[in-house]
Design a protein around this motif. Structure first.
Motif, mmCIF file in Angstrom:
data_model
loop_
_atom_site.group_PDB
_atom_site.id
_atom_site.type_symbol
_atom_site.label_atom_id
_atom_site.label_comp_id
_atom_site.label_asym_id
_atom_site.label_seq_id
_atom_site.Cartn_x
_atom_site.Cartn_y
_atom_site.Cartn_z
ATOM 1 N N UNK A 110 32.006 -6.383 35.399
ATOM 2 C CA UNK A 110 30.626 -6.311 35.906
ATOM 3 C C UNK A 110 29.658 -7.026 34.974
ATOM 4 N N UNK A 111 29.929 -6.979 33.688
ATOM 5 C CA UNK A 111 29.085 -7.695 32.725
ATOM 6 C C UNK A 111 29.207 -9.194 32.933
ATOM 7 N N UNK A 112 30.417 -9.666 33.122
ATOM 8 C CA UNK A 112 30.640 -11.107 33.310
ATOM 9 C C UNK A 112 29.981 -11.616 34.592
ATOM 10 N N UNK A 165 23.824 -5.355 32.471
ATOM 11 C CA UNK A 165 23.169 -6.169 31.450
ATOM 12 C C UNK A 165 23.884 -6.132 30.103
ATOM 13 N N UNK A 166 24.426 -4.990 29.735
ATOM 14 C CA UNK A 166 25.178 -4.886 28.483
ATOM 15 C C UNK A 166 26.005 -3.612 28.509
ATOM 16 N N UNK A 167 26.923 -3.506 27.563
ATOM 17 C CA UNK A 167 27.790 -2.329 27.424
ATOM 18 C C UNK A 167 27.512 -1.685 26.073
ATOM 19 N N UNK A 168 27.452 -0.368 26.046
ATOM 20 C CA UNK A 168 27.365 0.381 24.797
ATOM 21 C C UNK A 168 28.646 1.187 24.638
ATOM 22 N N UNK A 182 26.144 -16.229 26.029
ATOM 23 C CA UNK A 182 25.261 -17.162 26.708
ATOM 24 C C UNK A 182 24.279 -16.518 27.655
ATOM 25 N N UNK A 183 24.314 -15.195 27.787
ATOM 26 C CA UNK A 183 23.380 -14.517 28.689
ATOM 27 C C UNK A 183 21.977 -14.514 28.086
ATOM 28 N N UNK A 184 20.983 -14.386 28.944
ATOM 29 C CA UNK A 184 19.598 -14.225 28.497
ATOM 30 C C UNK A 184 19.067 -12.972 29.181
ATOM 31 N N UNK A 185 19.199 -11.818 28.529
ATOM 32 C CA UNK A 185 18.852 -10.543 29.187
ATOM 33 C C UNK A 185 17.383 -10.467 29.560
ATOM 34 N N UNK A 186 17.090 -9.566 30.480
ATOM 35 C CA UNK A 186 15.707 -9.321 30.871
ATOM 36 C C UNK A 186 14.957 -8.672 29.706
#
Length: 434
Positions: free
Chosen positions: A258-260, A265-268, A401-405
Motif C-alpha cells: 500500500x505504501x508503494x 503515506x508512511x509506516x510506523x 522518492x515520495x513527497x508526502x503531504x
C-alpha cells in the motif's frame, strides 16, 4: 456530530472532491504554459491546441483550486507561489504516467513510440483514475458502481475508452468475474500514485497559507499503536483540527504494498533489512527488544531464577510464524542451542494476547511497549530473563522518492518528538537508510 467533526468531514470531502474532480488535461495545459511562459507558445509548440482552449483550461484549473497560479504580464505568464506548488505535483504526475508507459512498452503491450499524453487522454480526471484503479483492485463492477455512485455502463465505457487508447486489455471477463491483465496491474498501480499526488495539491496550497488539512493514512505496525502513534496523533490534532488521520493495521507486506502504490503515506513500526526494502526509505528512531511477559501472580514472577528449563515447561502464546518478534525469539533460542518454545496459541491480536496472559499462566515474548499500560499498573510483569540479543530498530518507512503531504510530514515530525521526549525508548541518532 460535534463542530470539530463536522469541520473535519467538510475538509475531507473538499480535499477528496478536488482530487477526483481535477481535470488532467487542464494540468497538462498548466505544465506546458509554465514551461513556455505564455499561452500562445504552449498552444502552438507543445499542446497543438487553439490558444482560447488553453486559456479556458488554465482558468478552469485555477477555479477548481480557488487560487491564481500565474502572474500575468505584458511579457507573458510567470508562476506564482501557488503555481510552484502545483507544478511540483503536476510533474510528478507526468512521471507516473511516463513510468506506466515504459512498463507497458517493456511488457510488449504497446509500441515504444507511443506518446504518454495521447495514451491517457481518455482519462479526463481523477474520478476516472479512481474508478479504473478500484475496478482492478475489487474485480467487481457492481461494487465499484456503488462506491462511486455511477452506472455500470458508464464504467464499461470508461474502461473501453482507456483500453482502446492503449491498445491493450486491462481486465478479462472469466466465469468467476473480472481478472486484471499484467497491463491492468501496471495501470492501476500508477493511477493510485497519481491519485495520491492529486490528493496532496489542496493540502499543499492550504499549508502555504498556514493551515494543515486533508487526510493522512498511516500504516501502523503493532509496536507503535499503544503509545507512540496515539500520543502523536492527539498532539497534532489538538493544534490542527482540520486534519484527518486514518490508521491501517495489516501485516508488513500488505502495508509495504500500500505504501508503494500511494494508498498510505508512511509506516510506523519495526524496520526491515535493506534487501526487503530496496525501494523504501527507512528512518530508525529507537531500539527495542522483546521481553518475556506474564501475569503478576504467575509462579515464575516470584521465582528466584528463570532459566531455559522453566521456560520450556511453560505454556506459550506467541505471535504468528514469520512475524519479527517470533523470528527474533526463535533466533535467540537457536543461538543458545536451545529448542524454541512451541506455542499453544498463535495470535496477531493484542487484545486476545492480553486476555490470555491476564486469565491464565501463559507466557508471551513481545515488546514490553505493546503491553505498556498493563505493565505500568502491575497486572502484567516482565520476567527476569533478558533477551538482549533480540534488539531491533523501530522507525518510519516511506516510499523512496515520495513527497508526502504537509499533514503526513507534520505527523512524522510529531512521532519523532514523542520518541525524543519519552524515557521509555532507547533513542537513536537520526539514521535514514534505504
Amino acid at each position: 456530530m460535534t463542530g470539530r467533526r463536522q469541520l473535519q468531514d467538510k475538509v475531507i470531502d473538499r480535499t477528496h472532491t478536488h482530487a477526483l474532480g481535477l481535470n488532467l488535461r487542464h494540468l497538462r495545459a498548466f505544465t506546458a504554459v509554465a514551461a513556455a511562459g505564455s499561452i500562445a507558445r504552449a498552444a502552438d509548440e507543445q499542446l497543438f491546441r487553439v490558444a482560447s482552449g488553453v486559456t479556458r483550461s488554465i482558468s478552469e484549473l485555477e477555479g477548481a483550486l480557488g487560487r491564481p497560479l500565474f502572474d500575468r504580464g505584458p511579457r507573458g505568464m510567470a508562476l506564482n507561489s501557488y503555481g510552484d506548488l502545483v507544478l511540483l505535483r503536476a510533474r510528478r504526475i507526468e512521471r507516473e504516467f511516463e513510468d506506466a508507459r515504459a512498463q507497458l512498452v517493456a511488457r510488449g503491450g504497446i509500441g515504444a513510440s507511443a506518446d504518454v499524453h495521447s495514451l491517457f487522454a481518455s482519462i479526463l480526471n481523477g474520478r476516472r483514475l479512481a474508478v479504473i484503479a478500484s475496478l482492478v483492485e475489487k474485480r467487481n463492477m457492481p461494487a465499484v458502481a456503488r462506491e462511486f455512485g455511477i452506472t455500470q455502463p458508464a464504467i464499461s465505457s470508461a474502461l473501453k475508452d482507456l483500453e482502446g487508447g492503449l491498445g491493450v486489455a486491462l481486465l478479462e471477463r472469466r466465469t468467476r468475474g473480472l481478472v486484471p491483465t499484467p497491463a491492468g496491474e501496471i495501470v492501476a498501480f500508477h493511477f493510485k500514485r497519481v491519485l495520491a499526488e492529486l490528493r496532496h495539491i489542496g493540502p499543499d496550497i492550504a499549508a502555504s497559507e498556514g493551515m494543515l488539512q486533508g487526510s493522512v493514512n498511516v500504516g501502523a505496525l503493532p509496536l507503535g499503536r499503544t503509545q507512540i502513534l496515539p500520543q502523536a496523533i492527539a498532539s497534532l490534532l489538538a493544534r490542527h483540527p482540520g486534519l484527518h488521520v486514518a490508521t491501517v493495521e495489516s501485516p508488513y507486506d500488505a502495508l509495504a504494498a500500500s505504501l508503494r502504490s500511494g494508498d498510505i503515506d508512511f509506516i510506523l513500526g519495526a524496520l526491515r533489512s535493506s534487501a526487503d526494502a530496496r525501494d523504501l526509505q527507512q528512518e530508525a528512531l529507537f531500539e527495542d527488544r522483546i521481553s518475556v511477559i506474564a501475569r503478576a501472580g504467575h509462579p515464575l514472577a516470584r521465582a528466584a531464577r528463570v532459566d531455559f528449563d522453566a521456560l520450556r515447561q511453560a505454556t506459550w502464546a506467541l505471535s504468528r510464524q514469520g512475524t519479527p518478534s517470533r523470528e527474533l525469539l526463535e533466533r535467540f533460542f537457536s543461538a543458545a542451542r536451545e529448542a524454541p518454545p512451541v506455542p499453544a496459541v498463535e495470535t496477531g491480536d493484542l487484545a486476545v494476547l492480553r486476555g490470555l496472559l491476564l486469565e491464565s499462566d501463559m507466557l508471551t515474548a513481545i515488546s514490553a511497549h505493546q503491553l505498556r499500560h498493563e505493565i505500568r499498573n502491575a497486572s502484567l510483569v516482565v520476567l527476569d530473563f533478558p533477551l538482549d540479543e533480540t534488539r531491533r530498530e523501530i522507525g518510519l518507512t516511506q516510499r523512496l522518492g515520495a513527497f508526502p503531504s504537509p499533514g503526513a510530514r507534520a505527523l512524522m515530525q510529531e512521532i519523532r518528538a514523542v520518541v525524543a521526549r519519552s524515557p521509555d525508548f532507547r533513542a537513536k541518532p537520526a539514521n535514514r537508510r534505504r
